[in-house]
Design a protein around this motif. Structure first.
Motif, short mmCIF file in Angstrom:
data_model
loop_
_atom_site.label_atom_id
_atom_site.label_comp_id
_atom_site.label_asym_id
_atom_site.label_seq_id
_atom_site.Cartn_x
_atom_site.Cartn_y
_atom_site.Cartn_z
N LEU A 84 11.72 -5.27 7.69
CA LEU A 84 10.42 -5.92 7.87
C LEU A 84 9.48 -5.03 8.68
CD1 LEU A 84 8.66 -8.38 7.39
CD2 LEU A 84 9.65 -9.41 9.44
N MET A 85 9.98 -4.41 9.72
CA MET A 85 9.15 -3.56 10.58
C MET A 85 8.64 -2.34 9.80
SD MET A 85 8.04 -3.53 13.72
CE MET A 85 9.20 -4.23 14.86
N LEU A 87 8.25 -2.13 6.50
CA LEU A 87 7.29 -2.62 5.50
C LEU A 87 5.95 -2.95 6.15
CD1 LEU A 87 9.68 -4.86 3.38
CD2 LEU A 87 8.72 -2.63 2.73
N ALA A 88 5.98 -3.52 7.33
CA ALA A 88 4.74 -3.82 8.06
C ALA A 88 4.00 -2.52 8.40
CB ALA A 88 5.04 -4.62 9.32
N ALA A 89 4.75 -1.51 8.82
CA ALA A 89 4.13 -0.22 9.13
C ALA A 89 3.47 0.37 7.88
CB ALA A 89 5.17 0.74 9.70
N GLY A 90 4.15 0.29 6.74
CA GLY A 90 3.57 0.77 5.48
C GLY A 90 2.31 0.01 5.12
N ALA A 91 2.33 -1.30 5.33
CA ALA A 91 1.15 -2.12 5.05
C ALA A 91 -0.02 -1.73 5.94
CB ALA A 91 1.48 -3.60 5.21
N LEU A 92 0.26 -1.40 7.18
CA LEU A 92 -0.81 -0.96 8.09
C LEU A 92 -1.41 0.37 7.64
CD1 LEU A 92 0.69 -1.97 11.54
CD2 LEU A 92 -1.32 -2.95 10.43
#
Length: 107
Positions: A84-85, A87-92
């Motif tokens: 999750l972390m 994927l969140a970094a990629g989304a940012l």
């Protein structure tokens, strides 16, 4: 046209990053050659796009495409963790690319 060159440069960055990983520290000929050729082509296309795009915009988007693309290839092709972390970094990163494009005054 500059945006197309920039997108292609970013795509080539993904290829050379993957090929570099597969080159085993430049000890395998074919992936090493692919790495070098796609690096040169990526830099050339980035350079062409920078003729009309702002430096900060072009470079940020180029590295962002490469980073997110390499991240995705790592997960999909190499079986790297999709936490999750991460994927969140990629989304940012993607959010930053979109904002940079929207704020660009170049063609």
């Amino acid at each position: 046209m500059a945006w197309i060159y920039l997108a292609l440069a970013g795509f080539l960055e993904i290829i050379w990053a993957f090929s570099m990983k597969k080159s085993d520290g430049f000890t395998l000929l074919v992936p090493s050659v692919i790495t070098i050729i796609t690096m040169i082509a990526s830099f050339a296309l980035l350079s062409i796009s920078m003729k009309s795009l702002p430096l900060g915009t072009a470079y940020t988007i180029w590295t962002g495409i490469g980073a997110v693309g390499a991240f995705a290839v790592g997960i999909v092709v190499l079986g790297e963790a999709a936490t999750l972390m991460r994927l969140a970094a990629g989304a940012l990163i993607v959010s930053g690319i979109v904002l940079m494009k929207l704020s660009s005054t170049g063609t």
